[in-house]
Scaffold this active site. Structure first.
Site, PDB file in Angstrom:
ATOM      1  N   HIS A   1       0.726  -1.138   0.216  1.00  0.00           N
ATOM      2  CA  HIS A   1       0.012  -0.109   0.080  1.00  0.00           C
ATOM      3  C   HIS A   1       0.893   1.114   0.016  1.00  0.00           C
ATOM      4  O   HIS A   1       1.650   1.637   1.015  1.00  0.00           O
ATOM      5  CB  HIS A   1      -0.927  -0.165   1.199  1.00  0.00           C
ATOM      6  CG  HIS A   1      -1.876   1.146   1.375  1.00  0.00           C
ATOM      7  ND1 HIS A   1      -1.791   2.048   2.133  1.00  0.00           N
ATOM      8  CD2 HIS A   1      -2.991   1.331   0.430  1.00  0.00           C
ATOM      9  CE1 HIS A   1      -2.971   2.762   2.355  1.00  0.00           C
ATOM     10  NE2 HIS A   1      -3.424   2.575   1.114  1.00  0.00           N
TER      11      HIS A   1
ATOM     12  N   HIS B   1      -1.388  10.753  -2.421  1.00  0.00           N
ATOM     13  CA  HIS B   1      -2.715  10.344  -1.885  1.00  0.00           C
ATOM     14  C   HIS B   1      -3.699  11.636  -1.471  1.00  0.00           C
ATOM     15  O   HIS B   1      -4.659  11.491  -1.603  1.00  0.00           O
ATOM     16  CB  HIS B   1      -2.488   9.770  -0.579  1.00  0.00           C
ATOM     17  CG  HIS B   1      -4.031   9.177   0.111  1.00  0.00           C
ATOM     18  ND1 HIS B   1      -4.445  10.098   0.994  1.00  0.00           N
ATOM     19  CD2 HIS B   1      -4.515   8.061  -0.055  1.00  0.00           C
ATOM     20  CE1 HIS B   1      -5.582   9.327   1.383  1.00  0.00           C
ATOM     21  NE2 HIS B   1      -5.774   8.406   0.838  1.00  0.00           N
TER      22      HIS B   1
END
Length: 261
Positions: free
Chosen positions: A8, A50
């Protein structure tokens, strides 16, 4: 069959997220795949960041979407993280730990690995650029020859989003690409079925723990299931017992060790 293990934002527990160093570490650790988020810059480049804003993961401020690539390249995206090596006197910081990562650079690194690697790409919404995010993504993947996966391709792309509209749009633009609907709340669709265009379900670990009937319903509807973000030992054992198809984790080395790999 053992689940796939995805890093991730790279091996982001150990190194700054979305940096080249974090992804190279994950590849070296032996992951099945990598996960990244993409946003569009003001001048139309896809970058791996992100948050909508720069404040948390860089020494900049403001929104990613209002900056050009050149402006973003001037920022430090790694020194905030304890895993980033400090600059040594007159030597500049290691660029692999601090430089903005474009999706192009990540694709180049994955292709250079010369081994099978899956790449999960999340398009971030809402975005001021709307459908341009998916259009630019598909155009870039076509340029790399990755928009129509072949059985022998070492690099396999899957596209994800929390937005059902974005998933459907991506499926229309590139029907051969697998698509994932990310979920942080119970879906509105009956009996575990995903909306048109979505092939794989990806609920968060908190959701699958709170709603134990969700995973069986998704499986009964014929969907593969990936779960994010699985970092704690108890959560890892929970998803392994549930028989999920993919584990998305900040700590891929720990997941691989638990699987005996």
């Amino acid at each position: 069959m053992a689940p796939l293990v995805f890093a991730h934002r790279g091996s982001s527990a150990d190194l700054p997220e979305h940096t080249l160093a974090a992804y190279l570490r994950a590849i070296d650790e032996g992951v099945d795949g990598l996960e990244c988020d993409v946003r569009l810059t003001r001048d139309g480049h896809l970058v791996c960041v992100h948050d909508r804003r720069l404040d948390r993961t860089s020494n900049g401020t403001g929104r990613v979407s209002t900056r050009t690539l050149v402006e973003l390249e001037a920022l430090d995206f790694g020194s905030w993280h304890p895993g980033c090596p400090p600059a040594d006197g007159a030597e500049p910081p290691d660029a692999t730990h601090t430089r903005l990562l474009t999706l192009e650079r990540l694709l180049d690194a994955v292709l250079a690995a010369e081994r099978p690697v899956r790449l999960l790409i999340e398009t971030k919404h809402p975005s001021r650029y709307g459908p341009q995010v998916e259009r630019r993504l598909v155009a870039l993947l076509r340029r790399y020859g990755l928009a129509e996966p072949g059985a022998d391709d070492p690099v396999r792309i899957t596209v994800m989003s929390f937005s059902p509209l974005a998933v459907r749009r991506l499926h229309e633009l590139a029907p051969a690409l697998p698509t994932v609907l990310l979920m942080d709340a119970l879906p509105r669709w009956p009996r575990g079925r995903l909306p048109a265009g979505a092939r794989i379900a990806a609920p968060g670990i908190a959701l699958v723990r709170a709603r134990p009937r969700l995973l069986p319903a998704l499986r009964a509807a014929g969907h593969q299931v990936y779960v994010w973000t699985v970092n704690e030992p108890d959560d890892l054992q929970f998803v392994l017992d549930a028989g999920v198809d993919g584990i998305i984790t900040d700590r891929p080395a720990h997941a691989l060790a638990r699987l005996g790999r």
